[in-house]
Design an enzyme around this catalytic site. Structure first.
Site, PDB file in Angstrom:
ATOM      1  N   PRO A   2      50.555   2.107  18.861  1.00 30.61           N
ATOM      2  CG  PRO A   2      48.823   2.613  20.353  1.00 30.61           C
ATOM      3  CD  PRO A   2      49.397   1.494  19.546  1.00 30.61           C
ATOM      4  CD  GLU A   3      56.663   5.624  18.347  1.00 26.56           C
ATOM      5  OE1 GLU A   3      57.216   6.576  18.919  1.00 26.56           O
ATOM      6  OE2 GLU A   3      57.199   4.976  17.433  1.00 26.56           O
ATOM      7  CE  LYS A  68      53.623   3.145  24.061  1.00 20.42           C
ATOM      8  NZ  LYS A  68      53.953   2.484  22.781  1.00 20.42           N
ATOM      9  CG  HIS A 143      38.363  -8.294  17.104  1.00 21.51           C
ATOM     10  ND1 HIS A 143      39.040  -9.473  17.305  1.00 21.51           N
ATOM     11  CD2 HIS A 143      38.283  -8.120  15.760  1.00 21.51           C
ATOM     12  CE1 HIS A 143      39.358  -9.992  16.124  1.00 21.51           C
ATOM     13  NE2 HIS A 143      38.913  -9.201  15.181  1.00 21.51           N
ATOM     14  NE  ARG A 161      49.029 -10.825  17.961  1.00 24.75           N
ATOM     15  CZ  ARG A 161      50.306 -10.692  17.626  1.00 24.75           C
ATOM     16  NH1 ARG A 161      50.692  -9.661  16.886  1.00 24.75           N
ATOM     17  NH2 ARG A 161      51.195 -11.562  18.017  1.00 24.75           N
ATOM     18  NE  ARG A 314      60.967  -2.058  17.164  1.00 21.13           N
ATOM     19  CZ  ARG A 314      60.024  -1.270  17.711  1.00 21.13           C
ATOM     20  NH1 ARG A 314      60.068  -1.008  18.996  1.00 21.13           N
ATOM     21  NH2 ARG A 314      59.044  -0.777  16.988  1.00 21.13           N
TER      22      ARG A 314
END
Ligand SMILES: [Zn+2]
Length: 324
Positions: A2-3, A68, A143, A161, A314
């Protein structure tokens, strides 16, 4: 990943639901996540116990955001800092039912039906990696890392992860001393993020614009998507060395960082691949993208083909005719 607009959207969604809730109990399934941040972290029993002892019984005052990081403020200055990183997800499930607020994607008006007819018992607010994919998926699942029992519902932190973290600190100063916000630049909506500050920041670096915006040290909020969009809107090539930027370029970049991020938050973010929003919809800012993910397509302005190259490590898309 997510940004900033996606995280801000989650923050706004959660704030509507959990302000004032009391933390009744906490179940830590994966203690590494509350022990430390970083990939080399180890389980720290003391941290784990402190986490539980210090937050059970406290109320949630509000959720703020630094870059974030979501900062969950509790009574007595205590805070929890949540970062979803690549594959984290937060799900709040209310105790009460809210059939009227079920998402429109279900395709029918459920407001006149009983809960049984609707088939749902609880409202969920979610954000992050789409680990649970439907409104009825069971929680907790394999999870689920941490479960907070709140007075008005349950908050689940899920992570595939385990790059994310959920850390307890006595107060914000302690979190700062821990180095969590080190090297984080100003928020684009911070009043101190002025054109003068931005100019000075860019003037100090010898790197290209894309790398400079991506590393968040001057200003936060521009990940891969929004950096490409800002460069295109500003008619500046992402590979330009910051020192070569003209006054007018810097003004445009400054202005576009603010307007593009503001608009993305308004649209609930981009949800390009796998990001779900707090109200279970997908952000629709992706429709507004001019270059991100459009390499090989026609430029919306000059109709030439958009280039795709790796810049600052990127995938980067730009128009070599419109951007100089
Ligand atoms: Zn063009």
């Amino acid at each position: 990943m997510p940004e900033l607009p996606e995280v801000e959207s989650l923050r706004l969604g959660l704030n509507k639901k959990i302000i004032g809730s009391k933390i009744l109990n906490v179940k830590i399934i994966k203690p590494k996540l509350v022990s430390s941040n970083g990939t080399l972290r180890k389980v720290n029993k003391k941290k784990e116990e402190e986490f539980k002892k210090e937050i059970i019984g406290e109320r949630i005052k509000q959720i703020k955001r630094v870059a974030k990081n979501l900062i969950i403020e509790l009574n007595n200055e205590k805070i929890l800092i949540v970062h979803l990183k690549m594959t984290g997800q937060l799900v709040f499930e209310s105790k009460r039912t809210h059939p009227k607020s079920f998402p429109k994607y279900l395709g029918k008006d459920t407001s006149e039906q009983s809960e049984e007819e609707v088939g749902f018992k609880k409202e969920r607010i979610i954000g992050g990696h789409p680990i649970i994919k439907s409104f009825t998926d069971d929680l907790p699942n394999k999870h689920t890392a941490i479960i907070f029992n709140l007075s008005n519902g349950t908050l689940f932190y899920n992570d595939v992860r385990m790059f994310g973290y959920v850390l307890y600190f006595k107060n914000i100063l302690e979190a700062k001393n821990h180095g969590l916000f080190k090297n984080i630049g100003l928020d684009p909506f911070d009043k101190n993020f002025t054109l003068k500050y931005f100019k000075e920041g860019l003037g100090k670096t010898n790197r290209n614009l894309k790398a400079t915006l991506l590393d968040q040290k001057i200003v936060t909020g521009c990940g891969n998507i929004y950096t490409d969009e800002v460069c295109f809107a500003s008619k500046v090539l992402p590979k330009r060395n910051c020192k070569s930027l003209k006054e007018k370029d810097i003004e445009n970049i400054y202005k576009n960082i603010k307007t593009i991020l503001k608009s993305a938050i308004k649209h609930g973010g981009s949800s390009v691949s796998d990001y779900l929003l707090a109200d279970w919809s997908r952000g629709n800012y992706a429709r507004e993208h001019k270059v991100y993910g459009k390499g090989g397509e026609k430029c919306s302005v000059c109709k030439n083909i958009l280039e795709r190259k790796i810049i600052a490590g990127r995938a980067t898309v730009y128009c070599k005719h419109c951007q100089k």
